[in-house]
Design a protein around this motif. Sequence first.
Motif, short mmCIF file in Angstrom:
data_model
loop_
_atom_site.label_atom_id
_atom_site.label_comp_id
_atom_site.label_asym_id
_atom_site.label_seq_id
_atom_site.Cartn_x
_atom_site.Cartn_y
_atom_site.Cartn_z
N PRO A 59 -5.55 -7.97 48.02
CA PRO A 59 -6.55 -8.94 47.63
C PRO A 59 -7.60 -8.41 46.57
N ASP A 60 -8.36 -7.33 46.97
CA ASP A 60 -9.28 -6.49 46.09
C ASP A 60 -8.85 -6.30 44.97
N ARG A 61 -7.75 -5.09 45.02
CA ARG A 61 -7.27 -4.46 43.84
C ARG A 61 -6.14 -3.85 44.23
N ILE A 62 -5.06 -3.66 43.15
CA ILE A 62 -3.84 -2.97 43.32
C ILE A 62 -3.95 -1.64 43.29
N GLY A 63 -4.10 -0.79 44.26
CA GLY A 63 -4.34 0.94 44.54
C GLY A 63 -3.09 1.43 44.25
N HIS A 64 -3.14 2.76 43.73
CA HIS A 64 -1.99 3.37 43.37
C HIS A 64 -1.30 3.72 44.82
N ASP A 65 -2.13 4.15 45.65
CA ASP A 65 -1.69 4.67 46.92
C ASP A 65 -0.76 3.42 47.72
N TRP A 66 -1.42 2.33 47.50
CA TRP A 66 -0.44 0.99 48.31
C TRP A 66 0.79 0.92 47.44
N VAL A 67 0.82 0.82 46.10
CA VAL A 67 1.98 0.67 45.30
C VAL A 67 3.08 1.81 45.63
N GLN A 68 2.45 2.99 45.51
CA GLN A 68 3.48 4.09 45.70
C GLN A 68 4.02 4.16 47.34
N ALA A 69 3.20 3.90 47.91
CA ALA A 69 3.72 3.94 49.54
C ALA A 69 4.73 2.75 49.92
N THR A 70 4.51 1.73 49.39
CA THR A 70 5.25 0.34 49.53
C THR A 70 6.47 0.49 48.78
#
Length: 131
Positions: free
Chosen positions: A54-65
């Motif tokens: 909800p707050d921001r689309i982080g690089h770590d989240w995108v890469q890990a997911t």
Amino acid sequence: MEYTVFLNKALENLAAAEICLERGYHNASANRAYYAMFQAAIAVLIHKGFALPPDRIGHDWVQATFARTLTKQQKIFHRTYAGFLPDAQEIRNRADYSFAEVSKALCKSQLSKTKSFFEVVLKELPHDFES
């Protein structure tokens, strides 16, 4: 949120990466190539039903997911694509934050990987254009 917003951003960044490479702007090309791949990954995650943070689309989240879910668990993409985003970010970090320059050869290699990533992502996304 509609995935096409991020797909269009990704396509724009891919075109910018190609133009920068043609003009000899290797650092800028590496930067844009990473963001093209990053935004293509966001597009496919949205299309596959993932709720974005909800707050921001982080690089770590995108890469890990992308790596954990779409390559390792669901096997939508071959496992070799799991490392494409972190590798591209490392090159982008070199281009943006270090005294080292991105060479023409590395830039060309990165752009080739970005296009390969795009090809497999586009196969998973409905679209009405040719890349």
